[in-house]
Design an enzyme around this catalytic site. Structure first.
Site, short mmCIF file in Angstrom:
data_model
loop_
_atom_site.label_atom_id
_atom_site.label_comp_id
_atom_site.label_asym_id
_atom_site.label_seq_id
_atom_site.Cartn_x
_atom_site.Cartn_y
_atom_site.Cartn_z
N ARG A 234 10.71 0.46 13.35
CA ARG A 234 11.46 0.39 14.44
C ARG A 234 13.07 1.40 14.26
O ARG A 234 13.56 0.53 14.45
CB ARG A 234 11.50 -0.16 15.97
CG ARG A 234 10.23 -0.35 16.09
CD ARG A 234 9.11 0.82 16.63
NE ARG A 234 7.65 0.92 17.09
CZ ARG A 234 7.07 0.89 16.00
NH1 ARG A 234 6.73 1.10 14.68
NH2 ARG A 234 5.47 1.07 16.76
N GLU A 263 11.17 10.47 17.38
CA GLU A 263 10.99 11.22 16.28
C GLU A 263 10.40 12.05 17.03
O GLU A 263 9.27 11.98 18.15
CB GLU A 263 9.96 10.23 16.12
CG GLU A 263 10.90 8.97 14.85
CD GLU A 263 10.08 7.47 14.69
OE1 GLU A 263 10.60 7.64 13.94
OE2 GLU A 263 8.59 7.85 14.86
N HIS A 282 7.83 8.82 9.47
CA HIS A 282 7.51 7.47 10.38
C HIS A 282 5.87 7.87 9.18
O HIS A 282 5.37 7.76 10.16
CB HIS A 282 7.49 7.87 11.79
CG HIS A 282 7.05 6.56 12.03
ND1 HIS A 282 7.42 5.87 13.36
CD2 HIS A 282 6.11 5.47 12.14
CE1 HIS A 282 7.03 4.81 13.31
NE2 HIS A 282 6.17 4.35 12.68
#
Length: 315
Positions: A234, A263, A282
């Site tokens: 994370r 994000e 991601h």
């Protein structure tokens, strides 16, 4: 029964669909609802399935029939679980679907850093190999993984999968974990020693009050000069400014990043200007097989709930 998906495009595409959910009832697929759109969309839902949609008292204010929320994710910090508990809404997450995918991507990033595959591919396609005086041009320095010390933060399922791969490469594996762990592919140590001894540090812990910004100016300064920092966990576990500074100063040899605090990436994200920083958006969790497995877990969770034996309950 009506099932509403609020941010389906975070999981579904032309290769992965939600057809498996249709056996439970009508499925209303919404690509990506805004915060203001959610309440109306789920007003008559019996079941809501989401990934990162913010679910709270405001977005559920009309949802009087709702009894179940399923997650396309392991993390559930976007769900007000206290509100759901008070209103008799069961919340279930989907765990352990991406272990192998994240471990694979972790090493894809690491190997890119050490083997410079993209740079050498570009070198060849730019026609430079044709003009090289030797058969093997040493344009970009390469390094072996064998013999290096690999430090892992968080020895859950993903951390253990990563440790096994590192061991297969002939690396010395050490790890830091809040609770004691006994695994065949690594030796537990303190956070301070891991920082000092590791040639590569890879983060695989959850984001919580203890891990938030654990990689800051102080921790980066304690890492070996030239070490590689890898984060496929994370974004909140690291200070992006501190990482930028450690890369710019040359203290760190590089970074491989798959997650950020905000994000999609912000327009002015400082890591865009960082030296020796490989970034992916991601996607460590997102291979086709992984998303298909995730869809199966979500369906199993619904089936178990309807059968009176809910699984993966988080509230």
């Amino acid at each position: 029964m009506k099932i509403v998906l609020t941010d389906a495009q975070t999981v579904i595409d032309g290769l992965v669909n939600a057809d498996i959910l249709k056996k439970f009832g009508e499925v209303d697929i919404n690509g990506l609802l805004s915060y203001e759109e959610v309440a109306d969309a789920v007003a008559d839902a019996d079941i809501v399935i989401c990934n990162k949609t913010l679910i709270n008292e405001y977005t559920l204010r009309y949802a009087k029939k709702l009894r179940y929320i399923g997650l396309f994710a392991t993390g559930y910090n976007n769900i007000d679980t206290d509100y759901c508990r008070r209103h008799g809404i069961t919340v279930c997450n989907a765990g352990s679907y991406s272990t192998n995918a994240v471990a694979q991507h972790t090493f894809a990033l690491i190997l890119e850093h050490f083997n410079k595959t993209a740079e050498y591919n570009q070198y060849v396609h730019d026609g430079k190999w044709k003009r090289s005086p030797t058969f093997s041009p040493f344009v970009y320095p390469l390094n072996e993984l064998y013999g290096k010390t690999f430090g892992i933060i968080g020895m859950g399922a993903i951390g253990q999968a990563v440790a096994k791969i590192a061991d297969a490469f002939g690396m010395r594996v050490i790890f830091y974990n809040r609770s004691e762990k006994n695994i065949p592919y690594g030796t537990q140590t303190t956070f301070e020693k891991l920082l000092e001894e590791s040639d590569i540090i890879s983060v695989h812990c959850p984001l919580n009050a203890q891990s938030e910004n654990m990689f800051n100016e102080s921790s980066f300064a304690k890492m070996k000069k030239g070490a590689l920092f890898v984060n496929t966990a994370r974004g909140g576990v690291m200070s992006e400014q501190a990482l930028f500074n450690a890369l710019e100063s040359g203290h760190l040899g590089g970074a491989c990043i798959d997650t950020l605090k905000v994000e999609p990436m912000e327009e002015n994200c400082i890591l865009m200007q960082a030296k020796n920083c490989i970034m992916t958006p991601h996607i460590a969790w997102a291979p086709v097989e992984t998303r298909q497995r995730l869809m199966g877990i979500v369906a199993d969770n619904i089936r178990n709930f309807l059968n009176g034996t809910p699984s993966n309950v988080v509230n």
